[in-house]
Design a protein around this motif. Sequence first.
Motif, PDB file in Angstrom:
ATOM      1  N   ASP A 127     115.688  -7.890  42.150  1.00 29.82           N
ATOM      2  CA  ASP A 127     116.557  -7.786  43.315  1.00 29.82           C
ATOM      3  C   ASP A 127     116.436  -6.376  43.915  1.00 29.82           C
ATOM      4  OD1 ASP A 127     118.822  -5.996  42.372  1.00 29.82           O
ATOM      5  OD2 ASP A 127     118.904  -7.563  40.852  1.00 29.82           O
ATOM      6  N   PRO A 128     116.698  -6.250  45.204  1.00 32.18           N
ATOM      7  CA  PRO A 128     116.524  -4.951  45.876  1.00 32.18           C
ATOM      8  C   PRO A 128     117.375  -3.835  45.268  1.00 32.18           C
ATOM      9  CG  PRO A 128     117.008  -6.681  47.480  1.00 32.18           C
ATOM     10  CD  PRO A 128     117.114  -7.302  46.125  1.00 32.18           C
ATOM     11  N   TYR A 129     118.489  -4.188  44.653  1.00 28.11           N
ATOM     12  CA  TYR A 129     119.365  -3.184  44.057  1.00 28.11           C
ATOM     13  C   TYR A 129     118.752  -2.546  42.811  1.00 28.11           C
ATOM     14  CZ  TYR A 129     122.518  -5.597  47.165  1.00 28.11           C
ATOM     15  OH  TYR A 129     123.080  -6.167  48.270  1.00 28.11           O
ATOM     16  N   SER A 130     117.791  -3.222  42.201  1.00 30.74           N
ATOM     17  CA  SER A 130     117.141  -2.705  40.995  1.00 30.74           C
ATOM     18  C   SER A 130     115.882  -1.903  41.308  1.00 30.74           C
ATOM     19  CB  SER A 130     116.779  -3.859  40.053  1.00 30.74           C
ATOM     20  OG  SER A 130     117.943  -4.523  39.633  1.00 30.74           O
ATOM     21  N   ARG A 131     115.443  -1.916  42.554  1.00 28.30           N
ATOM     22  CA  ARG A 131     114.182  -1.258  42.926  1.00 28.30           C
ATOM     23  C   ARG A 131     114.154   0.221  42.540  1.00 28.30           C
ATOM     24  NH1 ARG A 131     109.901  -3.110  46.213  1.00 28.30           N
ATOM     25  NH2 ARG A 131     110.932  -4.972  45.522  1.00 28.30           N
ATOM     26  N   ASP A 132     115.240   0.953  42.809  1.00 30.29           N
ATOM     27  CA  ASP A 132     115.278   2.369  42.447  1.00 30.29           C
ATOM     28  C   ASP A 132     115.179   2.556  40.936  1.00 30.29           C
ATOM     29  OD1 ASP A 132     115.435   3.175  45.084  1.00 30.29           O
ATOM     30  OD2 ASP A 132     117.611   3.447  45.047  1.00 30.29           O
ATOM     31  N   ASP A 133     115.802   1.660  40.179  1.00 28.35           N
ATOM     32  CA  ASP A 133     115.721   1.746  38.718  1.00 28.35           C
ATOM     33  C   ASP A 133     114.295   1.503  38.232  1.00 28.35           C
ATOM     34  OD1 ASP A 133     118.428   2.289  38.425  1.00 28.35           O
ATOM     35  OD2 ASP A 133     118.960   0.166  38.265  1.00 28.35           O
ATOM     36  N   VAL A 134     113.616   0.526  38.823  1.00 30.96           N
ATOM     37  CA  VAL A 134     112.225   0.253  38.451  1.00 30.96           C
ATOM     38  C   VAL A 134     111.362   1.475  38.776  1.00 30.96           C
ATOM     39  CG1 VAL A 134     110.185  -1.192  38.877  1.00 30.96           C
ATOM     40  CG2 VAL A 134     112.448  -2.247  38.725  1.00 30.96           C
ATOM     41  N   ASP A 135     111.553   2.048  39.962  1.00 29.36           N
ATOM     42  CA  ASP A 135     110.801   3.247  40.332  1.00 29.36           C
ATOM     43  C   ASP A 135     111.066   4.386  39.347  1.00 29.36           C
ATOM     44  OD1 ASP A 135     109.663   2.009  42.549  1.00 29.36           O
ATOM     45  OD2 ASP A 135     111.157   2.807  43.951  1.00 29.36           O
TER      46      ASP A 135
END
Length: 152
Positions: A127-135
């Motif tokens: 989900d888009p909210y997790s993108r920063d965490d993945v990065d």
Amino acid sequence: MNCATLKHDVRAAFAALERPGRDALVPHACAECDGLARALGAHAANTVPPALLQKHVWDLPLLSDEAKQYYLPAWLCSSIDEPCSDATDALLMEFRSDHRWNPATPYTPAQWAAIGGWLDLMLLRCDPYSRDDVDGVYIKLMPRLQARHALH
């Protein structure tokens, strides 16, 4: 990215690990850790029932270094099946931590490659909210993930 192939790669990368004994699954004794050890200790990494994993999805920090390495494929495969899930969030949280990532048998380049493949999938499907965490996990693990490029 083919999810079935990635799950196969994850399982293959961790397949040579021996299951830690029940007394080595958690580093200390308490009711919560003892319950986790009893629950997981009855299963191999590739046979953890989905309901059991869901019940303990946030318990990766309670596992010993060796148990975390051994059972990591269960969490990874659950996350591959459902990228927008607690398994994904629990993994991202755990990869951002420095807590118990040094098993006696270090993670292999193939294991880091499987983790890198999982991160690649999460960039595409989480989900888009997790993108920063993945990065953030990519940045943190980049030195370890560099070895995976040597495999390809």
